[in-house]
Scaffold this active site. Sequence first.
Site, PDB file in Angstrom:
ATOM      1  N   ASP A  11       1.799   1.528   6.379  1.00  0.00           N
ATOM      2  CA  ASP A  11       2.939   2.299   5.865  1.00  0.00           C
ATOM      3  C   ASP A  11       3.912   1.289   5.258  1.00  0.00           C
ATOM      4  O   ASP A  11       3.828   0.093   5.523  1.00  0.00           O
ATOM      5  CB  ASP A  11       3.613   3.056   7.016  1.00  0.00           C
ATOM      6  CG  ASP A  11       4.833   3.850   6.567  1.00  0.00           C
ATOM      7  OD1 ASP A  11       4.855   4.318   5.416  1.00  0.00           O
ATOM      8  OD2 ASP A  11       5.782   4.005   7.367  1.00  0.00           O
ATOM      9  N   SER A  12       4.841   1.783   4.455  1.00  0.00           N
ATOM     10  CA  SER A  12       5.863   0.911   3.890  1.00  0.00           C
ATOM     11  C   SER A  12       6.765   0.342   4.991  1.00  0.00           C
ATOM     12  O   SER A  12       7.371  -0.702   4.818  1.00  0.00           O
ATOM     13  CB  SER A  12       6.717   1.693   2.904  1.00  0.00           C
ATOM     14  OG  SER A  12       7.290   2.805   3.546  1.00  0.00           O
ATOM     15  N   CYS A  74       1.657   6.648   4.659  1.00  0.00           N
ATOM     16  CA  CYS A  74       2.878   6.643   3.854  1.00  0.00           C
ATOM     17  C   CYS A  74       2.680   7.691   2.788  1.00  0.00           C
ATOM     18  O   CYS A  74       1.707   7.644   2.026  1.00  0.00           O
ATOM     19  CB  CYS A  74       3.038   5.258   3.229  1.00  0.00           C
ATOM     20  SG  CYS A  74       4.315   5.125   1.970  1.00  0.00           S
ATOM     21  N   GLU A 153      17.416   6.781  10.314  1.00  0.00           N
ATOM     22  CA  GLU A 153      17.560   5.409  10.812  1.00  0.00           C
ATOM     23  C   GLU A 153      18.915   5.165  11.468  1.00  0.00           C
ATOM     24  O   GLU A 153      19.042   4.332  12.363  1.00  0.00           O
ATOM     25  CB  GLU A 153      17.240   4.417   9.698  1.00  0.00           C
ATOM     26  CG  GLU A 153      15.762   4.576   9.343  1.00  0.00           C
ATOM     27  CD  GLU A 153      15.160   3.513   8.468  1.00  0.00           C
ATOM     28  OE1 GLU A 153      15.911   2.744   7.838  1.00  0.00           O
ATOM     29  OE2 GLU A 153      13.912   3.465   8.395  1.00  0.00           O
ATOM     30  N   CYS A 185       7.217  13.221   4.344  1.00  0.00           N
ATOM     31  CA  CYS A 185       7.672  11.849   4.596  1.00  0.00           C
ATOM     32  C   CYS A 185       7.605  11.645   6.105  1.00  0.00           C
ATOM     33  O   CYS A 185       7.999  12.538   6.863  1.00  0.00           O
ATOM     34  CB  CYS A 185       9.099  11.658   4.078  1.00  0.00           C
ATOM     35  SG  CYS A 185       9.850  10.083   4.564  1.00  0.00           S
ATOM     36  N   HIS A 187       9.333  10.102   8.132  1.00  0.00           N
ATOM     37  CA  HIS A 187      10.595  10.145   8.878  1.00  0.00           C
ATOM     38  C   HIS A 187      11.030  11.572   9.208  1.00  0.00           C
ATOM     39  O   HIS A 187      11.794  11.795  10.137  1.00  0.00           O
ATOM     40  CB  HIS A 187      11.725   9.509   8.061  1.00  0.00           C
ATOM     41  CG  HIS A 187      11.770   8.011   8.125  1.00  0.00           C
ATOM     42  ND1 HIS A 187      10.743   7.228   7.678  1.00  0.00           N
ATOM     43  CD2 HIS A 187      12.725   7.156   8.574  1.00  0.00           C
ATOM     44  CE1 HIS A 187      11.080   5.946   7.845  1.00  0.00           C
ATOM     45  NE2 HIS A 187      12.255   5.878   8.381  1.00  0.00           N
TER      46      HIS A 187
END
Lengths: 266, 266
Positions: A11-12, A74, A153, A185, A187
């Site tokens: 993943d990034s 990702c 985050e 995504c 996240h």
Amino acid sequence: MEARKAIGVFDSGIGGLTVVHELTRSLPHEEIIYLGDTARLPYGTKSPETVLRFSRKNLDFLKHKQVKLIVVACNTASSVALPRLQEEEELPVIGVLMPGARAAALVTKTKRVGVIGTTATIHSSAYVKALQGITPDLEIWTQPCPLFVPLVEEGWLDDPITELATKRYLEPLAEFGADALVLGCTHYPLLKDIISRVVGPEVVLVDSARETAAEVMNVLEERGLTNDRGGTGRITVYVTDIPYRFKEVGERFLRRPLEHVEHVEL
Amino acid sequence: MEARKAIGVFDSGIGGLTVVHELTRSLPHEEIIYLGDTARLPYGTKSPETVLRFSRKNLDFLKHKQVKLIVVACNTASSVALPRLQEEEELPVIGVLMPGARAAALVTKTKRVGVIGTTATIHSSAYVKALQGITPDLEIWTQPCPLFVPLVEEGWLDDPITELATKRYLEPLAEFGADALVLGCTHYPLLKDIISRVVGPEVVLVDSARETAAEVMNVLEERGLTNDRGGTGRITVYVTDIPYRFKEVGERFLRRPLEHVEHVEL
């Protein structure tokens, strides 16, 4: 001996650990080698050419580690680089996009599906193509949500600022009449509660991480590559940068302690 | 002939074009070569070692272009990498940190100063050290504001979501009693209006870009390096990635059309 090899995941950044979390639930015996390209993250705001270049480097690193299958955890890389990687590579390469698209196409009754993701994912139109490839008469509403990654985050998961941003991005979905929303995504599953409150309980949220783990299980079975060894598989995490708060944020995604972490330069 | 050479400027992305904008105002005849490391942006969430590694690459690229002076137009790189770059390099290397710190130390009457920036900039404590190096009895309040960069890139400059985030980050400043606030990130000057509304008109907002341009002018004069040629200097912009909406966002920072843009791989 092929079956004893590890599953490679990249993943990034560390959001892809949500996919690892799902893999450990469905395939607890598998060893997993994860690469997070934290030095170059995020991919979601970058051009397709650059994302492809970075993805090739990540894939080469994992191949060097002798993995048996590679997961592109990702959404951006799955959207803009996956077909090329699959062409170039002999190992099975699985992205997070198709499993999510298939699940959404399956659950929608109104034949109207929403997709949210990074700017790069949405502008690639990869989800739209995948969904219409499965069900040609599907209508699709898409929306890039660039604030969601930094909000996650920050840890502002249940917060008036996050709620306001979610409303800004997602209120048009109700008018469109979708009954399924792809969280495109890694996240975004952490914002499930707030997203569900904004879009309403009648909209099914499709979590690509979960669907991808199911796909990996199928492919391993089909090819006789499932690890039949007992015990819990080791998870090794390589990252290209160890930023501030890395462990705290990483464990939020993985939902267990990060034990074996190594820094590599690619 | 040394004076006819260009000024080199680098940043993690295109926010450093705010510094270029200020340079063109004070030094309109100077040629400027700008490098935005858009493939690896942002630096603000990454470790000092990684930021130093990327900064060295950027500096080498500009040296190769035969510049006479280098501006590190990135607060993160100025905070965590500048001393090492200055040690290693013979050309004058100017960061955005010291000019901003000097201006803040100069304007404060309460001897209380606030500093906002990216996570990496704030956790480096570089502004605190710089400010206390200038005025040892200064009291300093700091706050990382990771939402501000994506909010600026969304273009939500005057928006209830941005106002709420600004209040969250900056309301403690009033209680602290600062009368100067350093905008320690090149993106933040675009939020000046909303920040000023939240912190009140008695707090002076210190724009590092403007102070840095003044410092560059001084150094060029001292060393006899000012370009005495007439006409308007050319601005060439190199970027390591050309992402979606690059031109639109870049021109918001530069406040003029982006004319000479080239993609390079570093």
